[in-house]
Scaffold this active site. Structure first.
Site, PDB file in Angstrom:
ATOM      1  N   ARG A 153      21.741  38.992  50.955  1.00  0.00           N
ATOM      2  CA  ARG A 153      22.922  38.548  51.709  1.00  0.00           C
ATOM      3  C   ARG A 153      23.996  39.626  51.690  1.00  0.00           C
ATOM      4  O   ARG A 153      24.716  39.811  52.677  1.00  0.00           O
ATOM      5  CB  ARG A 153      23.447  37.246  51.084  1.00  0.00           C
ATOM      6  N   ARG A 165      30.623  40.860  51.314  1.00  0.00           N
ATOM      7  CA  ARG A 165      31.176  40.420  50.026  1.00  0.00           C
ATOM      8  C   ARG A 165      30.815  41.430  48.947  1.00  0.00           C
ATOM      9  O   ARG A 165      29.643  41.619  48.648  1.00  0.00           O
ATOM     10  CB  ARG A 165      30.612  39.041  49.640  1.00  0.00           C
ATOM     11  N   ARG A 188      27.841  35.981  37.603  1.00  0.00           N
ATOM     12  CA  ARG A 188      28.131  34.723  38.303  1.00  0.00           C
ATOM     13  C   ARG A 188      27.121  33.647  37.899  1.00  0.00           C
ATOM     14  O   ARG A 188      27.486  32.486  37.714  1.00  0.00           O
ATOM     15  CB  ARG A 188      28.101  34.952  39.821  1.00  0.00           C
TER      16      ARG A 188
END
Ligand code: C5P
Ligand code: MG
Length: 190
Positions: free
Chosen positions: A128, A134, A146
């Site tokens: 992604r 991002r 994360r």
């Protein structure tokens, strides 16, 4: 009201599925991650505050996140319900959400967790990152941080709602359509 918490680790498909669920059930999708990114892109005081945490893959302090969520809910009072995506991530956020919904004479209808193994999540997020823009999707160390924070702090939210018999886990591996159908089966049985 139908109030869903779409739950699961980063990269488990919450945002993808929320977009489809909104079309099917006419609920308001609230992604706290998207709200933070909007604030950062506009360089607002809230965005500036959140930035350093998000860059490291850490959680923004509860009071900041809860305040932002409350504003979004209160700005959209006349809805059939909400899909919360990426919130709550801590017990304090869960308690705040319950209190907020109680003020509206509502409650969390269900927490649905998308279950995806770690290696698949890491691969999905790094992939992604090629297009998401991002920075927190680009660095494998941040991605793994994360995931660790999800395990250490956020996974307790599943148990918090499990005690209330509201938590369920579904298989989050498969095609977007397959996973969507699994979610609809659960929501249609509410
Ligand atoms: O939900 P999403 O993965 O898009 O969130 C991106 C980042 O925003 C998280 O890694 C975290 O730094 C921050 N965030 C947070 N608390 C939330 C939602 C997002 O700290 N409830
Ligand atoms: Mg998301």
């Amino acid at each position: 009201m139908i109030n869903l918490i779409l739950f699961g680790p980063p990269g488990s498909g919450k945002g993808t599925q929320a977009a489809k669920l909104v079309e099917q059930y006419a609920l308001l999708h609230i992604s706290t991650g998207d709200l933070f990114r909007y604030e950062m892109s506009n360089d607002t005081p809230l965005g500036q505050e959140a930035k350093s945490y998000i860059a490291k893959g850490e959680l923004v302090p509860d009071e900041v996140t809860i305040g932002m969520l409350r504003n979004k809910v209160e700005a959209n009072p006349d809805v059939r319900g909400y899909i919360f995506d990426g919130f709550p991530r801590t017990i304090a956020q869960s308690e705040a959400l319950d209190a907020l919904l109680a003020e509206k004479e509502g409650e969390v209808s269900k927490l649905i967790m998308l279950d995806v193994p770690d290696d698949e999540i890491v691969a999905r997020i790094l992939n992604r990152g090629k297009t998401s823009g991002r920075t927190d999707d680009l660095d494998e160390d941040i991605v793994r941080n994360r995931i660790q924070i999800y395990k250490n702090e956020t996974s307790q939210v599943f148990d918090f709602y499990a005690i209330k018999e509201k938590s369920i886990k579904i298989d989050g591996v498969g095609s977007v359509e397959e996973i969507f159908n699994r979610l609809c089966d659960e929501i249609d049985n509410l």
